[in-house]
Design a protein around this motif. Structure first.
Motif, PDB file in Angstrom:
ATOM      1  N   LEU A 205     -10.508 -10.581   3.609  1.00 60.64           N
ATOM      2  CA  LEU A 205     -11.085  -9.104   3.853  1.00 60.64           C
ATOM      3  C   LEU A 205     -10.048  -8.357   4.826  1.00 60.64           C
ATOM      4  O   LEU A 205      -9.848  -8.857   5.806  1.00 60.64           O
ATOM      5  N   TRP A 206      -9.528  -7.120   4.026  1.00 60.86           N
ATOM      6  CA  TRP A 206      -8.692  -6.228   4.908  1.00 60.86           C
ATOM      7  C   TRP A 206      -9.457  -4.864   5.258  1.00 60.86           C
ATOM      8  O   TRP A 206      -9.891  -4.289   4.387  1.00 60.86           O
TER       9      TRP A 206
ATOM     10  N   PRO B  57       6.377   5.575   4.234  1.00 59.76           N
ATOM     11  CA  PRO B  57       7.057   4.155   3.811  1.00 59.76           C
ATOM     12  C   PRO B  57       5.859   3.443   3.071  1.00 59.76           C
ATOM     13  O   PRO B  57       4.653   3.781   3.487  1.00 59.76           O
ATOM     14  N   ILE B  58       6.177   2.282   2.344  1.00 57.22           N
ATOM     15  CA  ILE B  58       5.327   1.452   1.746  1.00 57.22           C
ATOM     16  C   ILE B  58       4.859   0.397   2.997  1.00 57.22           C
ATOM     17  O   ILE B  58       5.495   0.029   3.762  1.00 57.22           O
ATOM     18  N   VAL B  59       3.499   0.213   2.939  1.00 52.10           N
ATOM     19  CA  VAL B  59       2.846  -0.701   4.013  1.00 52.10           C
ATOM     20  C   VAL B  59       2.628  -1.946   3.184  1.00 52.10           C
ATOM     21  O   VAL B  59       2.187  -2.127   2.098  1.00 52.10           O
ATOM     22  N   SER B  60       3.189  -2.993   3.996  1.00 50.12           N
ATOM     23  CA  SER B  60       2.861  -4.275   3.486  1.00 50.12           C
ATOM     24  C   SER B  60       1.886  -5.090   4.202  1.00 50.12           C
ATOM     25  O   SER B  60       1.847  -5.121   5.541  1.00 50.12           O
ATOM     26  N   LEU B  61       0.835  -5.869   3.555  1.00 43.78           N
ATOM     27  CA  LEU B  61       0.090  -6.871   4.227  1.00 43.78           C
ATOM     28  C   LEU B  61       0.304  -8.367   3.929  1.00 43.78           C
ATOM     29  O   LEU B  61       0.338  -8.678   2.785  1.00 43.78           O
ATOM     30  N   ASN B  62       0.464  -9.037   4.850  1.00 45.40           N
ATOM     31  CA  ASN B  62       0.670 -10.477   4.953  1.00 45.40           C
ATOM     32  C   ASN B  62      -0.567 -11.281   5.156  1.00 45.40           C
ATOM     33  O   ASN B  62      -0.996 -10.795   6.246  1.00 45.40           O
ATOM     34  N   GLY B  63      -0.559 -12.346   4.679  1.00 47.27           N
ATOM     35  CA  GLY B  63      -1.674 -13.207   5.179  1.00 47.27           C
ATOM     36  C   GLY B  63      -1.718 -14.247   4.338  1.00 47.27           C
ATOM     37  O   GLY B  63      -2.003 -15.612   4.566  1.00 47.27           O
ATOM     38  N   HIS B  64      -1.750 -14.147   2.868  1.00 49.43           N
ATOM     39  CA  HIS B  64      -1.987 -15.008   1.734  1.00 49.43           C
ATOM     40  C   HIS B  64      -0.715 -15.831   1.681  1.00 49.43           C
ATOM     41  O   HIS B  64       0.246 -15.360   2.042  1.00 49.43           O
ATOM     42  N   SER B  65      -0.673 -16.942   1.304  1.00 42.94           N
ATOM     43  CA  SER B  65       0.532 -18.175   1.219  1.00 42.94           C
ATOM     44  C   SER B  65       0.725 -18.333  -0.141  1.00 42.94           C
ATOM     45  O   SER B  65       1.723 -19.064  -0.419  1.00 42.94           O
ATOM     46  N   ALA B  66      -0.042 -17.767  -1.212  1.00 41.85           N
ATOM     47  CA  ALA B  66       0.187 -17.891  -2.451  1.00 41.85           C
ATOM     48  C   ALA B  66      -0.213 -16.703  -3.443  1.00 41.85           C
ATOM     49  O   ALA B  66      -0.819 -15.770  -3.021  1.00 41.85           O
TER      50      ALA B  66
ATOM     51  N   ILE C 173       0.899  -1.232   0.159  1.00 41.40           N
ATOM     52  CA  ILE C 173      -0.018  -0.026   0.013  1.00 41.40           C
ATOM     53  C   ILE C 173       0.809   1.196   0.051  1.00 41.40           C
ATOM     54  O   ILE C 173       1.766   1.413   0.677  1.00 41.40           O
ATOM     55  N   LEU C 174       0.616   2.259  -1.063  1.00 43.07           N
ATOM     56  CA  LEU C 174       1.468   3.424  -1.305  1.00 43.07           C
ATOM     57  C   LEU C 174       0.326   4.606  -0.830  1.00 43.07           C
ATOM     58  O   LEU C 174      -0.633   4.734  -1.494  1.00 43.07           O
TER      59      LEU C 174
END
Length: 497
Positions: A190-191, A143-152, A131-132
């Motif tokens: 869902l985020w 800064p660029i925000v990163s969202l982790n959760g998916h594995s593929a 996310i920018l």
């Protein structure tokens, strides 16, 4: 005893002050409390208020609010200020300038999806969401925000209104959206507020596509997903998953191949169209609840060729597949028309139903079509051929003002007028060393593109809001579809009242 009855006095003056009794200058001053849409509505109310809406003082105020740095320019113009305002607005929407605000940011892996959301740009890199913030991006501070959760790998991104979810609490968030993503890890997430609020699981394989809009009525909204397991599934956004609440509302069977495309119909909020990789099309009614697994399917058809895109408008489905464009009437599931583009394989598809226009991206060119001239099932001639590309035109955006085309082998992004197909600009990103683009997103005066040259991934962002240097020296035709010369007839009330 003498009695007398007092007869109340009655006002026999039936005259009343009307808004049109005010002079034009006073009414024009009152428009300081109105926005552009309000003034547009004012102009079609009656002839007298139409004259108010066309006043130079009204448009000088609007121009100052939007482009205060160009006030000397508008004051120097000899034509009406309304025409100057609308001409500049149209030219900005068509990217007819060479000096947009430009920024680029280098990323790691290849970017596959781009999506605008108000002041943010969402991008995906494999299983990762980045996310920018646009404001921070332009100022080079955030800064660029990163969202982790998916594995593929993430396959699709959609924005849905927060007010339709269980997360909505008060009116302060009425205009916010949630981000929904699908992935090859068989899940949907869902985020909101920078973290995953819910994971939806049920597909027996990679989830390939999400519906472009929500389905349902005020009693509850759902979104649809399609997967490689050949099913369409409906998910509730009002269910939090707690206390046994189930999010999966229905699983729709009937396709035999993976789902490739989806679109919610325009004339009914409960109907969704799905298309599988074998070009079989099914229409589903999300409001039907039955134990019969196939009862929700209310229509089927098929088209030749590899699926490229589907768009729904009113009661028609527009389908691009192989080298053809086909329109199917949802009420009868019969073909309204089919047009062979004579373009070989299609790579992208856009539709502007309000103008009866469609655009297809092929190899080394795109084509603009007037669907009203497409009759029967034979070949048709395009309105315009959009030449000058290199390789497949796989990225295509179409709105009332412009068509934007790009591809993975072309270093140029080409801009065209929607009505005519005339080219208005060509944008080049030299930092890609001649490489093309892996993704593109357009939102009004903003355009973002992602490219990859084998070693580096770059996101380019352009903002045309304050551009001033025209890309062409040719004269511009001033006017618009809505605003006509003042002495022409209007659609408003014919009386001055």
């Amino acid at each position: 005893m003498t009695t007398s009855s007092a007869t109340p006095s009655t006002n026999t003056d039936h005259t009343a002050t009307k808004v049109t009794d005010m002079d034009i200058d006073s009414l024009a001053h009152c428009t300081n409390y109105l926005n552009l849409q309000d003034i547009t509505n004012l102009s079609i109310s009656c002839k007298y208020l139409n004259r108010v809406a066309y006043s130079d003082s009204v448009w000088l105020r609007l121009f100052r609010e939007r482009w205060s740095h160009l006030e000397p320019y508008i004051i120097s113009q000899s034509t009406g200020l309304r025409e100057v305002y609308l001409a500049r607005y149209r030219d900005l929407q068509q990217y007819k300038f060479v000096d947009p605000l430009f920024r680029c940011v280098y990323m790691g892996a290849k970017t596959s999806n781009l999506l605008f959301s108000k002041n943010s740009i969402f991008s995906t890199q494999g299983p990762l969401i980045r996310i920018l913030s646009i404001d921070g991006y332009l100022e080079r501070t955030a800064p660029i925000v990163s969202l982790n959760g998916h594995s593929a790998r993430i396959t699709s991104m959609r924005l849905f209104p927060l007010k339709e979810t269980w997360l909505f609490r008060n009116e302060t968030h009425i205009n916010e959206n949630v981000l929904v993503t699908s992935s090859c890890d068989h899940s949907i997430r869902l985020w909101w507020k920078g973290r995953c609020q819910r994971a939806f699981r049920g597909h027996n394989g990679p989830v390939t596509v999400l519906s472009d809009k929500l389905l349902g009525d005020e009693n509850g909204k759902v979104f649809a997903s399609g997967g490689e397991d050949s099913t369409v599934r409906l998910w509730s956004l009002s269910s939090s998953g707690k206390r046994g609440q189930k999010s999966l509302k229905a699983t729709l069977y009937g396709h035999e191949k993976p789902i490739a495309l989806m679109s919610v119909t325009g004339h009914s909020a409960s109907l969704i169209v799905s298309m599988s990789t074998d070009s079989k099309v099914r229409v589903w009614d999300a409001s039907i609840s039955s134990s019969d697994r196939n009862s929700s399917c209310v229509g089927t058809t098929s088209v030749p060729g590899v699926p490229v895109g589907i768009k729904c408008h009113d009661s028609l489905i527009y389908i691009a597949a192989g080298s053809t464009i086909e329109a199917v009437d949802l009420r009868t599931m019969t073909t309204a028309f089919r047009t062979s583009t004579n373009q070989g394989k299609l790579y992208s598809f856009g539709l502007m139903p309000s103008k009866f226009l469609a655009c297809t991206g092929g190899l080394d060119r795109a084509m603009l079509w007037d669907v009203r001239k497409s009759k029967g099932t034979g070949e048709s001639d395009p309105m315009a051929e959009l030449d000058g590309h290199k390789g497949p035109v796989s990225h295509l955006h179409m709105d009332p003002y412009k068509i934007v085309t790009a591809g993975p082998e072309d270093p140029d992004i080409n801009i065209w007028e929607t009505d005519t197909g005339n080219q208005t600009n060509s944008l080049t990103s030299s930092s890609l060393d001649g490489s093309g683009y892996s993704s593109m997103a357009v939102d009004g005066l903003h355009i973002a593109t992602a490219g990859h040259d084998g070693e580096h991934s770059v996101i380019h962002f352009r903002d045309f809001k304050n551009a001033v240097c025209s890309s062409s020296t040719s004269d511009c035709v001033i006017g618009s579809k809505f605003w006509r010369p003042l002495n022409s007839s209007t659609d408003g009330d014919e009386s001055d009242d």
